[in-house]
Design an enzyme around this catalytic site. Structure first.
Site, mmCIF file in Angstrom:
data_model
loop_
_atom_site.group_PDB
_atom_site.id
_atom_site.type_symbol
_atom_site.label_atom_id
_atom_site.label_comp_id
_atom_site.label_asym_id
_atom_site.label_seq_id
_atom_site.Cartn_x
_atom_site.Cartn_y
_atom_site.Cartn_z
ATOM 1 N N ASP A 196 91.845 -21.060 50.074
ATOM 2 C CA ASP A 196 90.581 -20.438 49.673
ATOM 3 C C ASP A 196 90.370 -19.222 50.576
ATOM 4 O O ASP A 196 91.324 -18.633 51.052
ATOM 5 C CB ASP A 196 89.430 -21.449 49.775
ATOM 6 C CG ASP A 196 88.324 -21.181 48.751
ATOM 7 O OD1 ASP A 196 87.867 -20.025 48.688
ATOM 8 O OD2 ASP A 196 87.923 -22.101 48.029
ATOM 9 N N HIS A 239 91.879 -16.498 49.090
ATOM 10 C CA HIS A 239 91.147 -15.860 47.999
ATOM 11 C C HIS A 239 90.601 -14.498 48.429
ATOM 12 O O HIS A 239 90.736 -13.510 47.726
ATOM 13 C CB HIS A 239 90.000 -16.752 47.530
ATOM 14 C CG HIS A 239 90.459 -17.942 46.761
ATOM 15 N ND1 HIS A 239 89.590 -18.870 46.229
ATOM 16 C CD2 HIS A 239 91.705 -18.373 46.419
ATOM 17 C CE1 HIS A 239 90.275 -19.811 45.601
ATOM 18 N NE2 HIS A 239 91.559 -19.535 45.711
#
Length: 455
Positions: A278, A312
């Site tokens: 993430d 991300h």
């Protein structure tokens, strides 16, 4: 005369013996950090003069989870009792349950040491005061947890590792889990006391953070490696004076952000390597009514000299930012060629958050291909929450004074995309010396922006 000399000798011997037995105290030093805003010196604990406390002296045994868990707890108790100590995890693999730090304690992993955390949720009970995605609750203990502590550290060249057998099954977030999320959301919105928000049951499956410093001061993480995580990896929550230095993180599970500073102040993150499932660094500040109640912005955060291998976003702000975020400075960071990345800087919020974002500065960044863009700002990011729960109170998020300069990227979909509300324009965005080899679609996309400069 001989009797006097003998008496003096005895007194001196007693004095010297007492000095040897008296533990040496922690030294608190102040680190001055350069930033383009007024950055307070960060207080950090120095344990170099403190007693070293081996967990094997308290009965730790490799492969024996119960013995090692108890030994670590007993060693931490001793460090706390004597006013400062270094709890040493020696070379080898040590299976353990939860670790609860106390004030004036340094958990130190020697080179070649691995502290391997159990996959059994029962090992992280009883429930402790924690958070889930910006809302306070009682949940499974983070694997390493410190609550209302001062002068705490995790250091050394060893590794912290989470066994993932159970947590990876919980990644799925089935319907029963989402129903429990709705229950917590409703309790937070209605200001139900935190001690009544008990979220450990058969179906909630709220994964714990790996490391959480909850309401702590003078925190140091240095040189350790972290592998795998049930949830967010490093989570300073409502904490002050935090240094994260030389840490290596590899965690590719669901919600595996590298560092999530939340309602925390005076932080330095430097010389780290992030390999994430993430966001590498996700600056947060609580969710909706809970954050309005706690009323503590995240501010004075400096990030420098870090390498991102995957993630991300390089730097995310939000979406939990209801307490406000100000004075964040990132410089001299690099995203490794071939890394999968959405944005370098992504600021995200929605109509429920309120809060504010002010004075975010990013400079001297290098990266390869980006799936989306150098800068993204979106004010209608709700993910699964859009239809899951209602908007109890609508508060928009003022966003202003965002700057990025000296950025090199190989291939992007856009350079900047800013999608703001007609009722609350984004103010003052400055992009300078942004060098991009290829723009796949449109360079600049903007809705409801005042004071945009692209030089």
């Amino acid at each position: 005369m001989s009797r006097i000399l003998f008496s003096l000798f005895i007194l001196c011997s007693i004095f010297i013996s007492a000095c040897k037995e008296t533990p040496k105290e922690i030294i608190i030093t102040e680190i001055k950090v350069e930033a383009p805003f007024e950055m307070p010196a960060i207080k950090t604990p120095d344990f170099s003069q403190c007693e070293k406390i081996l967990i094997t002296d308290f009965g730790a045994k490799q492969g024996n989870k119960e013995a090692t868990t108890k030994a670590i707890a007993d060693a931490i108790n001793k460090a706390n009792t004597i006013g400062g100590g270094v709890v040493v995890i020696p070379e080898g693999e040590w299976l353990t349950g939860k670790v609860h730090l106390k004030s004036n304690t340094n958990l130190h992993l020697e080179k070649g040491a691995t502290l391997l955390f159990s996959e059994n949720p029962a090992d992280y009970l009883p429930a402790v005061q924690s958070t889930w995605e910006g809302m306070e609750c009682f949940n499974y203990s983070p694997l390493i947890y410190a609550f209302e502590c001062e002068n705490v550290a995790i250091t050394g060249e060893g590794e912290l590792q989470a066994k993932m057998d159970t947590w990876k099954v919980w990644f799925a977030r089935p319907k029963a889990h989402m129903e429990n999320l709705k229950i917590l959301y409703d309790m937070a919105a209605k200001d139900v006391p935190v001690e009544e928000r008990q979220m450990v049951n058969d179906t909630a499956n709220f994964r714990p953070q790996f490391i959480q410093f909850n309401r702590c001061e003078n925190v140091l993480l240095e040189n350790i490696s972290i592998k795998n995580s049930p949830f967010w990896v490093i989570h300073p929550f409502m904490s002050k004076d935090v240094i994260i230095r030389g840490v290596k993180v590899f965690a590719h599970g669901h919600n595996n952000d590298g560092v999530d500073p939340e309602m925390s102040q005076n932080m330095l993150i430097e010389n780290c390597i992030f390999d994430q499932g993430d966001d590498a660094i996700a600056v947060k500040s609580g969710r909706n009514q809970d954050a309005w109640r706690l009323n503590m912005p995240t501010k004075n955060v400096v990030i420098r000299n870090c390498l991102v291998k995957n993630g991300h976003q390089l730097l995310a702000i939000g979406s939990e930012l209801s307490g406000g975020v100000e004075n964040v400075y990132m410089e001299n960071c690099e995203v490794e060629e071939g890394a999968k990345l959405n944005h370098l800087l992504f600021i995200k919020t929605n109509e429920r958050r309120g809060g504010y974002v002010s004075n975010i500065q990013v400079k001297d960044i290098k990266c390869g291909k980006i799936d989306k863009g150098v800068l993204g700002i979106e004010t209608d990011v709700l993910y699964q929450w859009r239809d899951l729960v209602p908007t109890y109170e609508r508060r928009l998020t003022p966003i202003k004074n965002i700057s990025m300069k000296n950025v090199k990227a190989a291939d992007v979909q856009f350079i900047a995309r800013i999608l703001a509300e007609e009722e609350e324009h984004v103010e003052n965005v400055n992009l300078k010396n942004i060098q991009v080899d290829t723009v796949r679609e449109t360079e600049i996309i903007q809705e409801n922006v005042n004071g945009f400069k692209f030089e």
